[in-house]
Structures are given as structure tokens and as C-alpha cells.
Scaffold this motif. Sequence first.
Motif, short mmCIF file in Angstrom:
data_model
loop_
_atom_site.label_atom_id
_atom_site.label_comp_id
_atom_site.label_asym_id
_atom_site.label_seq_id
_atom_site.Cartn_x
_atom_site.Cartn_y
_atom_site.Cartn_z
N PRO A 133 0.92 -1.60 0.19
CA PRO A 133 0.15 -0.04 0.19
C PRO A 133 1.02 0.77 0.12
CG PRO A 133 -0.11 -1.00 2.09
CD PRO A 133 0.91 -1.84 1.35
N HIS A 134 0.75 2.31 -0.38
CA HIS A 134 1.40 2.95 -0.50
C HIS A 134 1.52 4.24 0.61
CE1 HIS A 134 0.57 3.72 -5.11
NE2 HIS A 134 1.06 3.15 -4.84
N ARG A 135 2.15 4.81 1.17
CA ARG A 135 2.09 5.16 2.53
C ARG A 135 2.50 7.29 2.36
NH1 ARG A 135 5.28 0.87 5.72
NH2 ARG A 135 6.61 0.58 4.11
N ASP A 136 2.34 7.91 3.64
CA ASP A 136 2.68 8.68 3.99
C ASP A 136 4.31 8.66 4.40
OD1 ASP A 136 0.72 10.00 2.62
OD2 ASP A 136 -0.20 9.96 4.60
N TYR A 137 5.53 9.15 4.34
CA TYR A 137 6.81 9.27 5.12
C TYR A 137 6.16 9.76 6.06
CZ TYR A 137 11.50 10.85 5.99
OH TYR A 137 12.53 11.25 6.04
N VAL A 138 7.30 9.56 7.28
CA VAL A 138 7.11 9.07 8.67
C VAL A 138 8.41 10.11 9.31
CG1 VAL A 138 7.28 8.32 11.01
CG2 VAL A 138 5.02 7.42 8.86
N PRO A 139 8.68 11.77 9.95
CA PRO A 139 9.74 11.32 10.29
C PRO A 139 10.59 10.90 10.96
CG PRO A 139 7.84 13.52 9.95
CD PRO A 139 7.39 12.18 10.15
N MET A 140 11.90 10.63 11.03
CA MET A 140 12.89 10.24 11.75
C MET A 140 12.33 10.01 13.34
SD MET A 140 15.50 8.12 12.05
CE MET A 140 16.69 8.07 10.71
N GLU A 141 11.96 10.98 13.99
CA GLU A 141 11.30 11.07 15.51
C GLU A 141 10.34 11.03 15.54
OE1 GLU A 141 8.99 16.13 14.69
OE2 GLU A 141 11.71 15.61 15.58
#
Length: 455
Positions: free
Chosen positions: A445-453
Motif C-alpha cells: 500500500p502507498h504510505r505517507d513519509y514518517v519523520p525520524m523522530e
Amino acid sequence: MANIKTTLFEITDEIERLATLCAETNAIDKELYTKYEVKRGLRDLNGKGVLAGLTNISDVVATKMVNGEQVPCAGSLYYRGYNVKDLVQGFLKENHYGFEETTYLLLFGELPNKEELEKFQETLTERRTLPPNFVRDVIMKAPSRDMMNSLSRSILNLYSYDSKADDTSIPNVLRQSLNLISQFPMLMVYGYHAYNYRKGDDLFIYAPKPELSTAENILMMLRENKKYTKLEARTLDMALVLHMDHGGGNNSTFTTHVVTSSGTDTYSTIAAAMASLKGPKHGGANIKVTKMFDDMKEHVKDWEDKDEIRQYLMDLLEKKAFDRSGLIYGMGHAIYSVSDPRADIFKKFVKKLAKEKGFEKEYQLYETVEHMAPEVIAEKRKIYKGVNANVDFYSGLVYGMLDLPPELYTPIFAAARVVGWSAHRLEELKNVDKIIRPAYMALCPHRDYVPMEDR
């Protein structure tokens, strides 16, 4: 700095952890292949392949029409419309070698007459040479324990010596193909000698003789005393003919079509085909067969005891014997379900050769396994088509009786198949100007980018 040996050649705990993550990430539910009608291996459950191209070079026949239905039949292999059994019988009856004649047929579409064959043999003879210092600068440098890798490196290095290496016109590719067909036995044998020299053996490098056939030159260059029998040369010549081509869909030839379609050079294309052929599921299978039988001879005390042989075969399928892969090597083929015509031809020679060489017991063991293995496989597994001995089943035994080193079993296959690869490359260049790119269905599935923190 980390120890180089540990870093490069050992699987560390971190690599093990990452490998587990890699395996979990890449796992795809097998039922999804059925759900989306994906033809794994580009073949359906009945062994029928996905139509990916057209060819005039060779035809592999394993079925016939009966009352409007396709049913399995004894396998046949045709080169440019000629049954390979007829070709073999022809040059054996006429008492001449078949490799050069069949090479002409596959490349140019017709059997040569006497004058055409003589001119073609002269052309191949003229090209049985390597660039100055190539043996010293390339083959002798860092020889590989695997001759297929050594060969591939030599082929890629030939690119550097060719001023028209990237020219994909038909005349230039034909020139390159004839060069490689002629040079292949030298690259193969010299690579073998170079590796043995590094292990402490004597080094001897013999130039090919113009009056000898390809098969004769292989045996002459391979042996320190340069001696071979007529039967040995005839048998090797026949083996080369049988391995020359096998339709456009076999893995290494399909690789040739795929890589050629990208527009790349001949040397890169043939090296890619070599990488495919090296695999134990393709050209490397004859070595697996030989090693499997070596293991069988150690664990089966009475080679005539069918119950003991059957138990060993059961152990193979249950991953209890040999390499624990669950396979009986040399049995089964992607297309043939009744018989492999190449194995049929080999078998006739094997019996005769075994009698002359004193290998009757080995031959009998092979024959027993050939008859018993399909029954054992049918008992243990659900099979969708027949299982029979393929060409690799007997080729290893033949090469062993010819005193050929196991390291050259797959390279000998390649020395023959380079003819087929060349013919198919020329056919692809002539007829298709479109890169081969089949489709794959993406499941993630396509996903949104998750910041490192936030991870």
C-alpha cells in the motif's frame, strides 16, 4: 577499521538480523499468485509457457493434437525445422563432425553444401585466436575456481580489445558472434589450466590446430599429452550439437533476448546469458546430477538393490539426503513430460560408451534411477505433468566417461549454447526494436513519509 576478512567473508550477527528482516519484508503470500493469475516461471500449472516472442531458430515439441485436444507426446527438438535426431544420425552416418555444420544451420537457416561448409570452417579456424598477451593479462590474472565466472570475465574483457564493441549492426554482431564461437574453447580450457596452475599443477597452453574440429581441439588443448580417441571426439561433438539451442524461452536464451532488447553490446549480452546458464536449475544441473550420484554410490551399499535405491530417492525428496534440497536432479523438465529427445540420444551413446569404458555398473544404476524416480516423485508430490529424465541426467555420466573435469561440465554446455545465443541475438536485432518489459503487480500500500523522530 574492522577486520577485512570478518567484514567481507563472514555473516555477522548484524547481517543475520538484517537477513531476517529482509526475508520477512519480501515474503508474498503464495495464494496471491493464484488469485491474480500470475504465471510463476512464466508457465501455467500444465507447463505451458506464456507466449513472449516468435522464432525461426528452433522448436521444442512436447505435445500433439488428438481429437482436438493437446496431449503429451514423446519430445522432439528441431533446429531450423530439422529434427535433431536426424541431424545427429546424418553426420554420424556420413562420418564427419557435426558442430560446425549445425552452427552454420542455426546462424544462416540452411544446411551448408560441401563448399559452403569448407569456407565456413576456414572462417572459424581463422578466428581461433586471442588478442596479444590476453592469456597472460586476463586469463592468468586472479583465475576463478568457477570456470563459468572465469569465462564471463574473459568475455567482458574482450570488449576492451574490440574497436567496434558497441556497434549492433547485423554484420558487426555476426563478426563478434563468430569470434566468440571460435574463441570459446580456448577461453574455457585456458581458464581451467590457469586455475590448476595456481593450485600447483604444471601449466601447458596449446594453440588450437586448424585441421581439427571444435570437439577435437577441446580435447587436444585440455590434455597434456594432446591425445584423444575418435570415439571421445565423436561423442563430445554430438554433445555440443545437442546443447546448441533449445527454443527461445529457455532461461539463458530468454536472457539473451531481454538483454539484447536493451540495445547493449554483444559481450555484455553473452556474459548475462552465461550468468543464467551457470545456475544449478539450468546449465549447472549436470554437475548437481553427478554429485548426487556420487553421494548415492556412497550411501547405497548394493547398487542392484531396488528397495535401497528407492529409499535413497525418498530421502532425497524428503530433504534427508545429498544437499537436502528436496530435488532429484536430472528428473523433470519445464516442457517435456514424456521424454527429452536429447536424453534419448545420449542414452544410446551412454550404453555403448559404458561397455567400452567399463562403466556398466554405473550405467545400470543410472537406468534404474531413471525408471524409478518418476514413480517415487508421483507418490510423494502432486504433479501436473509427467516427469522424465532430462538431458542433464546422462550428460554428466558421458563427460565422466570422457575423462572431462567436472569444472568444465557447464562451460562445455556454454561452448555449444553460445551458438544458439548468437542466433537468437541476431534474430532479436533484426525483428524487434522494443525493449522487453513485462508487468509486475505491486502489492504494497502507498504510505505517507514518517519523520525520524516519529518512527
